[in-house]
Design a protein around this motif. Sequence first.
Motif, PDB file in Angstrom:
ATOM      1  N   THR A   1      34.191  43.136  24.393  1.00 10.60           N
ATOM      2  CA  THR A   1      36.091  43.324  24.666  1.00 10.60           C
ATOM      3  C   THR A   1      35.906  42.506  26.002  1.00 10.60           C
ATOM      4  O   THR A   1      35.149  42.917  26.754  1.00 10.60           O
ATOM      5  CB  THR A   1      36.804  44.128  24.418  1.00 10.60           C
ATOM      6  OG1 THR A   1      36.382  45.619  25.674  1.00 10.60           O
ATOM      7  CG2 THR A   1      36.283  44.727  23.351  1.00 10.60           C
ATOM      8  N   SER A   2      36.818  41.763  26.596  1.00  9.39           N
ATOM      9  CA  SER A   2      37.345  41.985  28.401  1.00  9.39           C
ATOM     10  C   SER A   2      37.279  43.159  29.294  1.00  9.39           C
ATOM     11  O   SER A   2      37.329  43.089  30.184  1.00  9.39           O
ATOM     12  CB  SER A   2      38.854  40.904  27.899  1.00  9.39           C
ATOM     13  OG  SER A   2      39.737  41.812  27.986  1.00  9.39           O
ATOM     14  N   VAL A   3      37.754  44.077  28.120  1.00  7.45           N
ATOM     15  CA  VAL A   3      37.769  45.536  29.300  1.00  7.45           C
ATOM     16  C   VAL A   3      36.166  45.567  29.969  1.00  7.45           C
ATOM     17  O   VAL A   3      35.685  45.604  30.444  1.00  7.45           O
ATOM     18  CB  VAL A   3      38.311  46.840  27.946  1.00  7.45           C
ATOM     19  CG1 VAL A   3      37.944  48.104  29.081  1.00  7.45           C
ATOM     20  CG2 VAL A   3      39.654  46.484  28.506  1.00  7.45           C
ATOM     21  N   ASN A   4      35.010  45.868  28.555  1.00  4.08           N
ATOM     22  CA  ASN A   4      33.730  45.986  28.249  1.00  4.08           C
ATOM     23  C   ASN A   4      33.268  44.916  29.855  1.00  4.08           C
ATOM     24  O   ASN A   4      32.605  45.099  30.720  1.00  4.08           O
ATOM     25  CB  ASN A   4      32.748  46.059  27.473  1.00  4.08           C
ATOM     26  CG  ASN A   4      33.624  47.146  26.344  1.00  4.08           C
ATOM     27  OD1 ASN A   4      33.629  47.617  26.903  1.00  4.08           O
ATOM     28  ND2 ASN A   4      32.821  46.541  25.331  1.00  4.08           N
ATOM     29  N   GLN A   5      33.690  43.567  29.149  1.00  6.72           N
ATOM     30  CA  GLN A   5      33.279  42.504  30.735  1.00  6.72           C
ATOM     31  C   GLN A   5      33.533  42.697  31.708  1.00  6.72           C
ATOM     32  O   GLN A   5      33.026  42.339  32.849  1.00  6.72           O
ATOM     33  CB  GLN A   5      33.848  41.132  30.249  1.00  6.72           C
ATOM     34  CG  GLN A   5      33.128  40.608  28.956  1.00  6.72           C
ATOM     35  CD  GLN A   5      33.719  39.690  28.462  1.00  6.72           C
ATOM     36  OE1 GLN A   5      34.600  39.603  27.920  1.00  6.72           O
ATOM     37  NE2 GLN A   5      32.934  38.297  27.607  1.00  6.72           N
ATOM     38  N   ALA A   6      34.935  43.054  32.129  1.00  3.83           N
ATOM     39  CA  ALA A   6      35.636  43.296  33.419  1.00  3.83           C
ATOM     40  C   ALA A   6      34.879  44.302  34.075  1.00  3.83           C
ATOM     41  O   ALA A   6      34.064  44.388  34.957  1.00  3.83           O
ATOM     42  CB  ALA A   6      36.840  43.756  33.503  1.00  3.83           C
ATOM     43  N   VAL A   7      34.616  45.398  33.065  1.00  6.93           N
ATOM     44  CA  VAL A   7      33.695  47.199  33.921  1.00  6.93           C
ATOM     45  C   VAL A   7      32.618  46.368  34.079  1.00  6.93           C
ATOM     46  O   VAL A   7      32.189  46.935  35.112  1.00  6.93           O
ATOM     47  CB  VAL A   7      33.734  48.015  33.102  1.00  6.93           C
ATOM     48  CG1 VAL A   7      32.646  48.940  32.953  1.00  6.93           C
ATOM     49  CG2 VAL A   7      35.149  48.544  32.547  1.00  6.93           C
ATOM     50  N   ILE A   8      31.430  45.385  33.394  1.00  3.77           N
ATOM     51  CA  ILE A   8      29.725  45.094  33.207  1.00  3.77           C
ATOM     52  C   ILE A   8      30.020  43.944  34.835  1.00  3.77           C
ATOM     53  O   ILE A   8      29.457  44.096  35.763  1.00  3.77           O
ATOM     54  CB  ILE A   8      29.880  43.911  32.307  1.00  3.77           C
ATOM     55  CG1 ILE A   8      29.155  45.234  31.277  1.00  3.77           C
ATOM     56  CG2 ILE A   8      28.657  43.649  32.468  1.00  3.77           C
ATOM     57  CD1 ILE A   8      29.193  45.219  29.460  1.00  3.77           C
ATOM     58  N   GLU A   9      31.233  43.254  34.840  1.00  2.00           N
ATOM     59  CA  GLU A   9      31.411  42.410  36.139  1.00  2.00           C
ATOM     60  C   GLU A   9      31.655  43.290  37.596  1.00  2.00           C
ATOM     61  O   GLU A   9      30.469  42.930  38.021  1.00  2.00           O
ATOM     62  CB  GLU A   9      32.443  41.281  35.918  1.00  2.00           C
ATOM     63  CG  GLU A   9      32.072  39.855  35.070  1.00  2.00           C
ATOM     64  CD  GLU A   9      32.741  39.453  34.838  1.00  2.00           C
ATOM     65  OE1 GLU A   9      33.936  39.620  35.695  1.00  2.00           O
ATOM     66  OE2 GLU A   9      32.840  38.623  33.774  1.00  2.00           O
TER      67      GLU A   9
ATOM     68  N   GLU B   1      22.123  56.226  38.569  1.00  2.00           N
ATOM     69  CA  GLU B   1      23.071  56.398  37.829  1.00  2.00           C
ATOM     70  C   GLU B   1      24.247  56.146  38.268  1.00  2.00           C
ATOM     71  O   GLU B   1      24.462  54.832  39.019  1.00  2.00           O
ATOM     72  CB  GLU B   1      24.010  58.057  38.623  1.00  2.00           C
ATOM     73  CG  GLU B   1      25.121  58.640  37.934  1.00  2.00           C
ATOM     74  CD  GLU B   1      25.831  59.538  38.377  1.00  2.00           C
ATOM     75  OE1 GLU B   1      25.430  60.787  37.238  1.00  2.00           O
ATOM     76  OE2 GLU B   1      25.533  59.746  39.326  1.00  2.00           O
ATOM     77  N   ILE B   2      24.963  55.377  36.820  1.00  2.00           N
ATOM     78  CA  ILE B   2      26.057  54.512  37.043  1.00  2.00           C
ATOM     79  C   ILE B   2      27.501  55.837  35.660  1.00  2.00           C
ATOM     80  O   ILE B   2      27.105  56.914  35.673  1.00  2.00           O
ATOM     81  CB  ILE B   2      26.171  53.811  36.084  1.00  2.00           C
ATOM     82  CG1 ILE B   2      24.580  52.678  36.133  1.00  2.00           C
ATOM     83  CG2 ILE B   2      27.517  52.839  35.404  1.00  2.00           C
ATOM     84  CD1 ILE B   2      25.209  51.989  34.865  1.00  2.00           C
ATOM     85  N   ASP B   3      28.500  55.829  36.953  1.00  2.00           N
ATOM     86  CA  ASP B   3      29.950  56.729  36.436  1.00  2.00           C
ATOM     87  C   ASP B   3      30.880  55.894  36.092  1.00  2.00           C
ATOM     88  O   ASP B   3      31.652  55.243  36.620  1.00  2.00           O
ATOM     89  CB  ASP B   3      29.930  57.486  38.237  1.00  2.00           C
ATOM     90  CG  ASP B   3      31.315  58.462  37.808  1.00  2.00           C
ATOM     91  OD1 ASP B   3      31.749  58.475  36.705  1.00  2.00           O
ATOM     92  OD2 ASP B   3      31.241  59.148  38.464  1.00  2.00           O
ATOM     93  N   LEU B   4      31.419  56.014  35.585  1.00  2.00           N
ATOM     94  CA  LEU B   4      32.086  54.616  34.407  1.00  2.00           C
ATOM     95  C   LEU B   4      33.543  55.233  34.700  1.00  2.00           C
ATOM     96  O   LEU B   4      34.347  55.040  34.825  1.00  2.00           O
ATOM     97  CB  LEU B   4      32.111  54.508  32.868  1.00  2.00           C
ATOM     98  CG  LEU B   4      30.444  53.839  32.349  1.00  2.00           C
ATOM     99  CD1 LEU B   4      30.601  53.664  30.713  1.00  2.00           C
ATOM    100  CD2 LEU B   4      30.921  52.477  33.125  1.00  2.00           C
ATOM    101  N   ALA B   5      33.285  56.554  35.003  1.00  2.00           N
ATOM    102  CA  ALA B   5      35.308  57.183  35.234  1.00  2.00           C
ATOM    103  C   ALA B   5      35.969  56.799  36.482  1.00  2.00           C
ATOM    104  O   ALA B   5      37.178  56.355  36.471  1.00  2.00           O
ATOM    105  CB  ALA B   5      35.088  58.362  35.031  1.00  2.00           C
ATOM    106  N   GLN B   6      34.961  55.731  37.425  1.00  2.00           N
ATOM    107  CA  GLN B   6      34.967  56.304  38.910  1.00  2.00           C
ATOM    108  C   GLN B   6      34.769  54.898  39.158  1.00  2.00           C
ATOM    109  O   GLN B   6      34.621  53.791  40.455  1.00  2.00           O
ATOM    110  CB  GLN B   6      34.187  57.056  39.587  1.00  2.00           C
ATOM    111  CG  GLN B   6      35.479  58.037  39.734  1.00  2.00           C
ATOM    112  CD  GLN B   6      34.893  59.215  41.111  1.00  2.00           C
ATOM    113  OE1 GLN B   6      34.285  58.836  41.920  1.00  2.00           O
ATOM    114  NE2 GLN B   6      34.554  60.464  40.869  1.00  2.00           N
TER     115      GLN B   6
END
Length: 94
Positions: free
Chosen positions: A4-12, A83-88
């Motif tokens: 999704t575009s949300v996943n893409q934005a997080v990855i970028e 580590e990756i902290d997706l919450a932040q």
Amino acid sequence: MVMTSVNQAVIETLSRRIVSVYLDASGPIDESARARLMEEVVHALAEPVGRRTLTEQGPEQVNAALADWEAQEGRPFGMRLIEIDLAQATVTMG
């Protein structure tokens, strides 16, 4: 699974942060090498999406990409993603 575009934005966003921290510690490199590294990190983070969680598999995938990039550049920097902290939307490297 389609990203999704949300996943893409997080990855970028995470990829930019990883590359910035990594290159700040490694010293100056040319733009083509930077672009290659960014592409490798984006690809590494996109791979686990949909199959496994990004926080569990992301660091391993990114570290493999960093090691490959270092081998191509002939300059081992030794910094790895811890580590990756997706919450932040933060990354920890060391």
